[in-house]
Design a protein around this motif. Sequence first.
Motif, short mmCIF file in Angstrom:
data_model
loop_
_atom_site.label_atom_id
_atom_site.label_comp_id
_atom_site.label_asym_id
_atom_site.label_seq_id
_atom_site.Cartn_x
_atom_site.Cartn_y
_atom_site.Cartn_z
N ALA A 21 0.83 -1.21 0.00
CA ALA A 21 0.00 0.00 0.00
C ALA A 21 0.86 1.26 0.00
O ALA A 21 0.41 2.32 -0.42
N TYR A 22 2.11 1.14 0.46
CA TYR A 22 2.99 2.30 0.55
C TYR A 22 3.98 2.39 -0.61
O TYR A 22 4.84 3.27 -0.63
N LEU A 23 3.89 1.48 -1.57
CA LEU A 23 4.83 1.51 -2.69
C LEU A 23 4.57 2.73 -3.57
O LEU A 23 3.42 3.11 -3.82
N ASN A 24 5.63 3.30 -4.07
CA ASN A 24 5.55 4.45 -4.95
C ASN A 24 5.27 3.97 -6.38
O ASN A 24 6.10 3.27 -6.96
N PRO A 25 4.12 4.34 -6.96
CA PRO A 25 3.80 3.89 -8.32
C PRO A 25 4.85 4.30 -9.36
O PRO A 25 5.06 3.58 -10.33
N ASP A 26 5.52 5.42 -9.13
CA ASP A 26 6.57 5.85 -10.08
C ASP A 26 7.74 4.86 -10.06
O ASP A 26 8.35 4.60 -11.10
N ARG A 27 8.05 4.34 -8.90
CA ARG A 27 9.13 3.36 -8.79
C ARG A 27 8.73 2.05 -9.49
O ARG A 27 9.55 1.44 -10.18
N ILE A 28 7.48 1.66 -9.33
CA ILE A 28 7.00 0.45 -10.00
C ILE A 28 7.03 0.66 -11.52
O ILE A 28 7.45 -0.22 -12.28
N LEU A 44 2.92 7.58 -23.32
CA LEU A 44 1.86 6.70 -22.82
C LEU A 44 1.35 5.71 -23.87
O LEU A 44 1.17 4.53 -23.55
N PRO A 45 1.14 6.10 -25.14
CA PRO A 45 0.72 5.11 -26.13
C PRO A 45 1.72 3.95 -26.28
O PRO A 45 1.32 2.79 -26.40
N ARG A 46 3.01 4.26 -26.22
CA ARG A 46 4.03 3.20 -26.33
C ARG A 46 4.00 2.31 -25.07
O ARG A 46 4.11 1.10 -25.16
N ARG A 47 3.84 2.94 -23.90
CA ARG A 47 3.75 2.16 -22.65
C ARG A 47 2.51 1.27 -22.66
O ARG A 47 2.56 0.11 -22.27
N ASP A 48 1.38 1.84 -23.09
CA ASP A 48 0.14 1.06 -23.15
C ASP A 48 0.27 -0.11 -24.13
O ASP A 48 -0.19 -1.22 -23.84
N ALA A 49 0.91 0.12 -25.27
CA ALA A 49 1.10 -0.95 -26.25
C ALA A 49 1.96 -2.07 -25.66
O ALA A 49 1.65 -3.26 -25.83
N ALA A 50 3.02 -1.69 -24.95
CA ALA A 50 3.88 -2.69 -24.31
C ALA A 50 3.09 -3.48 -23.26
O ALA A 50 3.25 -4.70 -23.13
N ALA A 51 2.24 -2.79 -22.53
CA ALA A 51 1.42 -3.46 -21.51
C ALA A 51 0.43 -4.42 -22.18
O ALA A 51 0.26 -5.56 -21.72
N ARG A 52 -0.22 -3.97 -23.26
CA ARG A 52 -1.16 -4.85 -23.96
C ARG A 52 -0.46 -6.07 -24.54
O ARG A 52 -1.02 -7.17 -24.55
N ASP A 53 0.79 -5.92 -24.98
CA ASP A 53 1.58 -7.06 -25.47
C ASP A 53 1.77 -8.10 -24.38
O ASP A 53 2.03 -9.27 -24.66
N ARG A 54 1.65 -7.67 -23.14
CA ARG A 54 1.85 -8.56 -21.99
C ARG A 54 0.54 -8.86 -21.27
O ARG A 54 0.53 -9.25 -20.12
N PHE A 56 -1.97 -6.91 -20.32
CA PHE A 56 -2.56 -5.93 -19.42
C PHE A 56 -3.44 -4.99 -20.24
O PHE A 56 -3.19 -4.80 -21.44
N ARG A 57 -4.43 -4.40 -19.61
CA ARG A 57 -5.31 -3.48 -20.32
C ARG A 57 -4.61 -2.17 -20.64
O ARG A 57 -4.89 -1.53 -21.65
N SER A 58 -3.71 -1.75 -19.76
CA SER A 58 -3.01 -0.48 -19.93
C SER A 58 -1.74 -0.52 -19.08
O SER A 58 -1.56 -1.42 -18.26
N PHE A 59 -0.91 0.49 -19.27
CA PHE A 59 0.30 0.57 -18.46
C PHE A 59 -0.05 0.79 -17.00
O PHE A 59 0.56 0.20 -16.11
N ASP A 60 -1.07 1.63 -16.75
CA ASP A 60 -1.49 1.87 -15.36
C ASP A 60 -1.95 0.58 -14.68
O ASP A 60 -1.64 0.36 -13.51
N SER A 61 -2.67 -0.27 -15.42
CA SER A 61 -3.12 -1.53 -14.81
C SER A 61 -1.93 -2.47 -14.57
O SER A 61 -1.92 -3.23 -13.61
N ALA A 62 -0.92 -2.38 -15.43
CA ALA A 62 0.29 -3.19 -15.22
C ALA A 62 1.02 -2.74 -13.95
O ALA A 62 1.47 -3.57 -13.17
N VAL A 63 1.10 -1.43 -13.76
CA VAL A 63 1.74 -0.89 -12.55
C VAL A 63 0.98 -1.37 -11.31
O VAL A 63 1.57 -1.84 -10.34
N GLU A 64 -0.33 -1.27 -11.36
CA GLU A 64 -1.15 -1.70 -10.22
C GLU A 64 -0.96 -3.19 -9.93
O GLU A 64 -0.80 -3.60 -8.78
#
Length: 92
Positions: A21-28, A44-54, A56-64
Motif C-alpha cells: 500500500a505504501y509503494l511508490n507507483p513511479d518506482r513500479i 503513454l501510447p508506447r507504454r500502453d502498447a507494451a502493456a497490452r503485449d503482456r 494488461f489493459r493499460s500501463f497503469d493496470s500493469a503498474v497496479e
Amino acid sequence: MAAALRTNACAQEANPRHSIAYLNPDRIAAHLLQQWQLTVDADLPRRDAAARDRAFRSFDSAVESACSFYLGAVARASSRAGSAAASDSALI
C-alpha cells in the motif's frame, strides 16, 4: 502468486509500513520500463502498447498489478547481487 504474498506478508510483519500500500507507483513504473526495455521517456501510447503485449489493459493496470510482485523482485535482485559479491570476494 503465493510466493509474492508470502514475501509481502514477511515484509509487513517486520515493519507495518513495509506494505504494498505504501509503494511508490513511479518506482513500479520505472521497474516495468526497465524490465520491458523501454526508455524512461517512452510516451503513454508506447507504454500502453507494451502493456497490452503482456496481456494488461493499460500501463497503469500493469503498474497496479506489479505492486504485488515488486517486493519479491527487489528481494531476489538484491539476493543475487549479494551472492555475486560474496563469490567475487572469495576470489580475492
